[in-house]
Each structure stands twice: as structure tokens, then as C-alpha cells.
Design an enzyme around this catalytic site. Structure first.
Site, short mmCIF file in Angstrom:
data_model
loop_
_atom_site.label_atom_id
_atom_site.label_comp_id
_atom_site.label_asym_id
_atom_site.label_seq_id
_atom_site.Cartn_x
_atom_site.Cartn_y
_atom_site.Cartn_z
N ASP A 104 49.05 35.13 47.39
CA ASP A 104 47.74 34.87 46.80
C ASP A 104 47.60 33.35 46.69
OD1 ASP A 104 45.36 35.43 45.18
OD2 ASP A 104 46.37 37.32 44.71
N ASP A 206 41.83 33.60 46.66
CA ASP A 206 41.14 34.02 45.44
C ASP A 206 39.72 33.43 45.37
OD1 ASP A 206 41.58 35.32 42.76
OD2 ASP A 206 41.10 33.31 42.05
N GLU A 269 38.88 36.76 49.29
CA GLU A 269 38.28 37.59 48.25
C GLU A 269 36.84 37.13 48.07
OE1 GLU A 269 38.45 38.89 43.56
OE2 GLU A 269 38.79 36.84 44.17
N HIS A 330 43.49 44.98 41.52
CA HIS A 330 43.89 44.72 40.13
C HIS A 330 42.72 44.35 39.24
CE1 HIS A 330 43.52 40.93 42.11
NE2 HIS A 330 43.56 40.31 40.95
N ASP A 331 41.52 44.34 39.79
CA ASP A 331 40.34 43.95 39.01
C ASP A 331 39.38 45.11 38.75
OD1 ASP A 331 41.05 41.22 38.89
OD2 ASP A 331 40.17 40.85 40.86
#
Ligand code: GLC
Length: 538
Positions: A104, A206, A269, A330-331
């Protein structure tokens, strides 16, 4: 020997990605938090599952205000997770098993504890002052403009020592970097090289669409469609804070860094409508390889809507680049909680049979569901900032369920988030040898995807279907696979598809494998099947 498919398509096109949230995957030292040694211990499992790459959410030094997405040092490992030596061992162990490793990369903001920011905030004349976004107060002393933080409240934080505000798109502990500064650009591109030189196979970047902000600092306009109950951030349209044209130039620079190495992947992302999303492939493919496509996470679970979405996406992507699909992360709430456990099986069949690289969120392969978090155990800062709106992300971040032992085999200590109440029944050990389990289905689908070029890299053709049915053909070199999914709970049939006869190759109901199929394809509720069609000449 390398197959033609392997020679023609890079690994990130033909393979599948598995997202590991490192705090919750496997704890090797009993502190209740997952770590790199834990991941190494479970690589045999990951390999057995049949994915091709792991993407690990941030593992860098961080005060954990946003659980690692607040990075205090981009080129080191958080001692909670291990050491650089552990990381090197992880890369070697993964590569030894034919698995790629994706890290990430968090370029939009650092932690407030990053030495760059610590220096930046010392004085207006600080050497790194313009590494961040500092502005004078408005005439009334308030924030410079109306920009809001995604996590609630103003996006501006007042710094009394220097009488200026700094901008933070997320938490105030996550100051935004000033990407207009060439020194920031070159320092951050060096971060990519640092990890690429250590053997990393790519990055998930990200909040990529956030990294540039309007240089005139204009107010964001009101969002006429904002509804009560939605986050306050949504009350404005982020016209001047996201998706600015300048971002594409930087994406191009990131891509150039990767292109100096062999077959590395750049994933962005990006939460944007598909027309804007596909621009991130870049002109002549000089952008990200995979702009994450979150439509299966965001859309209501409706067959007609999803069919139309796939068609629109296919139309937009075909010229621009390689497609991809994501079912969970994870969001966002887990798929098993969004659609229920039975339908989650259909959903994973959809994910793993669509055209494009699939990303699987850890635990979804065993049907993990969101775990309700009692108020005293809430960790997520978003939930704390804006309580009661259901924005908290802890429920989908709970420990992986390995076996029926203490803490589901995740940790010998006290896990940082509670385990699911059904962890003793719903875990890897229980599901591995159960032919009817979600894990077995996922593994079969992944194996089929590897074995069938039609699924891995073949064409996509929609098949008209009504009601809750979704149907399509994937084909490659004359081999045609028909996928029929029932997104509803009631029995339905696909009549006269005109595709000819076939045989069930894989089904969510194990007893259907091998069944001959004619002109009418009946499906129970929550059922999906993959049919090999007889060749047109055969
Ligand atoms: C991304 C991450 C999320 C994080 C945010 C801020 O959306 O996926 O977990 O909170 O960026 O870094």
C-alpha cells in the site's frame, strides 16, 4: 513450461489478488495484532487457496490514528508488524511460492508525526513548510475556505504557533502533502523505488484521486443531492479537492518509475463514476494498470442493475485498459453481511468469473461477516468522529478465523478487535475439507479461473436474462463458458438462451457438477452455475 497465456498476459491480468489487512490476519507474537511473521506462517494457506498476489495494507511506522494510513516513515516497517528483515523474508517466502507482493502506498498525506511535517510546522520559514498545504486564516480568523474532511468536520486545522491552517482531507493527524512541490514528488517517487528495489511487485495507491487540490483554493459547491444521514463530507461536491487534471501527470510519473522494472503493477484506489475512473488508465495506457472498480461494492444487489453496469463498464474499459472487480475491502461492509451468506456464494462466483482481475478481501473466502463492535471497543476514528451513521469500519476488520481454538487461532493474546461469535463454526480448519463450504467454492473457482483461459483472459458477452438472473458467456479460442447467477432467493429459469447444450462445470450447489443442460436452465434461489457449452461445431 510457460503457456501461451502466461507469455501473452502479465500476471496481474491473468491472476487474482488477495487483500491482507495485516493487523487482523495472523498474530505470531501474542500481542493481539497481526504481523509479518504471521503472514509468512500463512503463506502456505494463501498459496493453497490459489490466488496469485497479496496486497498488504500499510505496514509502515505509524501512530495508528488511521490504523497505518497515517505513515510516519515510508521506508521502514512498524515494529508492531516486524522488521525490514521480516519483510525481506516475507517477499522471499511469497516469491518462493509463486506469489506476488503488492504494498500500500499512501501518497496523499503523511502522519502528523512524519519528520517532514514535524519540521514543516516549526515555522513559516521552515525548510519543509511548502511540503504541506498551509494557508492564512480567513479574514474572520476561521478556516481559509469550506473544504471538509472525509472523516467529518473542516478539512483545515489551525496551528497556533504559526497562525496558519493546514489542510487534511482525512484526519487532522493526516496532513496532506503538497504535490505541487517538485521536492515532494521526487521524495515520494524515491519511496516507490526503495520498495521496488526490495522486490515488491507493485503498489495499491491510497486515495489516488485526492492528491491535487485547487491552487486557487476555491470553495467546493453544495451538493444538491445530499440526504440527511449521509456523512457531512457528502454535503459538498469535491470539485476543487479531488480528481483534478494535474493528478494524471503524477500518475504518469509513478508509472514511469514502475516501468523501469519488469512486470510491476500500479493499482489506484479511486472512487469515481466509470467515465472518470477510466481516465486513470492514462493516455496510451500510461496511467495505472488497474483503477480499482468498486461498483460491486457500491451498487444495490440487483441483477438488472449489475448487468447494465457490467455492460457500461465493459464499453468504457475495452479501449482504455484491463478491467478489474472488487467485492470487498477494509473500508466497506463485508459481502456476506450485505447480501447474506447464501447469496455471498453467488457473489464470489460473479467476482471470479467476470472479465478482469479480481481482488478478494481476506476472510470473504470463508464467508466472514461484519462483527458488531461494542462501543467501548470501537477503534475506527471515522466512527468516533461521526457516530451513529454506520460509517465505522471495525466490523469488517476483525481477526481472520483460522480454527475453532482460542481466538480462532489468530492470537494467543487478546485480539485488538473481537472475534465473530460464530468463529468456532466458521473458520478455515472447518471449511477446508467440507465440499459444501464457501472456502471450497472459492478455491474451486480460483482453480477453474487458472485452468480456463476463457475465465482468466477470455472475452465477455452478456446474455439477456430477466428478473434476478444474471448471465454471460466467457470465451477463448472456441471454448465457451456460460455463467448463470440467481441474485434472488427464489427459483428462476433462463429459457431458450439459444446458446445450445452443455454441462455444468461448477456450481454453488456441489451436487450439480456434471449435470447436462439443455435449452432451459433452472436455478434455485441463491444459486450460480458455470456451464461448459458444446462447441458450435461439436
Ligand atoms: C483509503 C483507505 C482508508 C483510509 C483512507 C485515508 O480510503 O482505504 O482505509 O482511511 O484512505 O488514508
Amino acid at each position: 513450461m510457460e503457456s501461451t497465456i502466461e507469455r501473452t498476459y502479465p500476471w496481474w491480468q491473468r491472476g487474482s489478488i488477495y487483500q491482507i489487512y495485516p493487523r487482523s490476519f495472523m498474530d505470531s507474537n501474542g500481542d493481539g495484532i497481526g504481523d509479518l511473521r504471521g503472514i509468512i506462517d500463512k503463506l502456505d494457506y494463501v498459496q493453497w487457496l490459489g490466488v496469485d498476489a497479496i496486497w498488504i495494507s500499510p505496514i509502515y511506522p505509524s501512530p495508528m490514528a488511521d490504523f497505518g494510513y497515517d505513515v510516519a516513515d515510508y521506508t521502514a516497517i512498524n515494529s508492531l508488524f516486524g522488521t525490514l528483515d521480516d519483510f525481506d523474508a516475507l517477499v522471499a517466502a511469497a516469491h518462493g511460492r509463486g506469489l506476488k507482493v503488492i504494498l500500500d502506498f499512501v501518497p496523499n498525506h503523511t502522519s502528523e508525526e512524519h519528520p517532514w511535517f514535524v519540521e514543516s510546522r516549526t515555522a513559516r520559514a521552515a525548510a519543509k513548510r511548502d511540503w504541506y498545504i498551509w494557508r492564512d486564516p480567513a479574514p474572520d480568523g476561521g478556516p481559509p475556505n469550506n473544504w471538509r474532511s472525509v472523516f467529518g468536520g473542516s478539512g483545515w486545522e489551525y496551528d497556533a504557533a504559526t497562525n496558519q491552517y493546514y489542510y487534511h482531507a482525512f484526519l487532522k493527524q493526516q496532513p496532506d502533502l503538497n504535490w505541487r512541490n517538485p521536492a515532494v514528488q521526487s521524495a515520494m517517487l524515491d519511496v516507490l523505488r526503495f520498495w521496488l528495489d526490495r522486490g515488491v511487485d507493485g503498489f495499491r495507491v491510497d486515495v489516488l484521486w485526492h492528491i491535487f487540490k485547487d491552487d486557487q483554493f476555491r470553495d467546493n459547491p453544495p451538493n444538491p443531492n445530499h440526504r440527511p444521514g449521509e456523512s457531512l463530507y457528502e454535503a459538498l461536491l469535491p470539485d476543487y479537492t479531488t480528481d483534478l487534471p494535474e493528478v494524471h501527470q503524477i500518475v504518469g510519473s509513478m508509472r514511469s518509475v514502475l516501468d523501469a522494472y519488469d512486470e510491476r503493477v500500479l493499482i489506484g484506489e479511486i472512487y469515481l463514476p466509470v467515465e472518470q475512473l477510466v481516465t486513470y488508465y492514462g493516455v496510451n495506457g500510461a496511467g495505472v494498470h488497474l483503477p480499482f472498480n468498486f461498483q460491486l461494492i457500491l451498487l444495490p444487489w440487483d441483477a438488472q442493475l449489475i448487468a447494465a453496469t457490467i455492460t457500461t463498464y465493459e464499453e468504457h474499459v475495452s479501449a482504455a485498459g484491463w478491467p478489474n472487480w472488487v467485492l470487498g475491502n477494509h473500508d466497506k461492509p463485508r459481502i456476506a453481511s450485505r447480501v447474506g451468506p447464501a447469496q455471498a456464494r453467488v457473489a464470489v462466483m460473479l467476482l471470479l468469473t467476470l472479465r478482469g482481475t479480481p481482488t478478494i478481501y481476506y476472510g470473504d473466502e470463508i464467508g466472514m461477516h461484519d462483527v458488531p463492535i461494542p462501543p467501548e471497543l470501537i477503534h475506527d476514528p471515522w466512527e468516533r468522529n461521526e457516530p451513529g451513521l454506520g460509517l465505522g469500519r471495525d466490523p469488517e476488520r476483525t481477526p481472520m478465523q483460522w480454527d475453532a481454538g482460542r481466538n480462532a487461532g489468530f492470537s494467543t493474546g487478546t485480539p485488538w478487535l473481537p472475534l465473530a461469535e460464530d468463529a468456532a463454526q466458521n473458520n478455515v480448519a472447518r471449511e477446508r475439507d467440507d465440499p459444501a463450504s464457501m472456502l471450497t467454492l472459492c478455491r474451486q473457482l480460483l482453480a477453474l479461473r487458472r485452468a480456463e483461459p476463457a475465465l482468466a483472459v477470455g472475452g465477455y458477452q452478456a446474455v439477456p436474462a430477466s428478473g434476478d438472473l444474471l448471465a454471460y458467456v466467457r470465451s477463448h479460442a472456441g471454448r465457451r463458458l456460460l455463467v448463470v447467477l440467481n441474485l434472488g432467493a427464489h427459483q428462476q429459469a433462463l429459457e431458450h438462451s439459444g446458446l445450445g447444450a452443455g454441462r455444468v462445470l461448477l456450481a454453488t450447489r456441489p451436487d450439480r457438477a456434471g449435470e447436462p443442460i439443455g435449452d432451459r436452465i433452472a436455478l434455485s434461489g441463491d444459486e450460480g452455475i458455470i456451464i461448459e457449452l458444446q462447441s458450435a461445431t461439436g
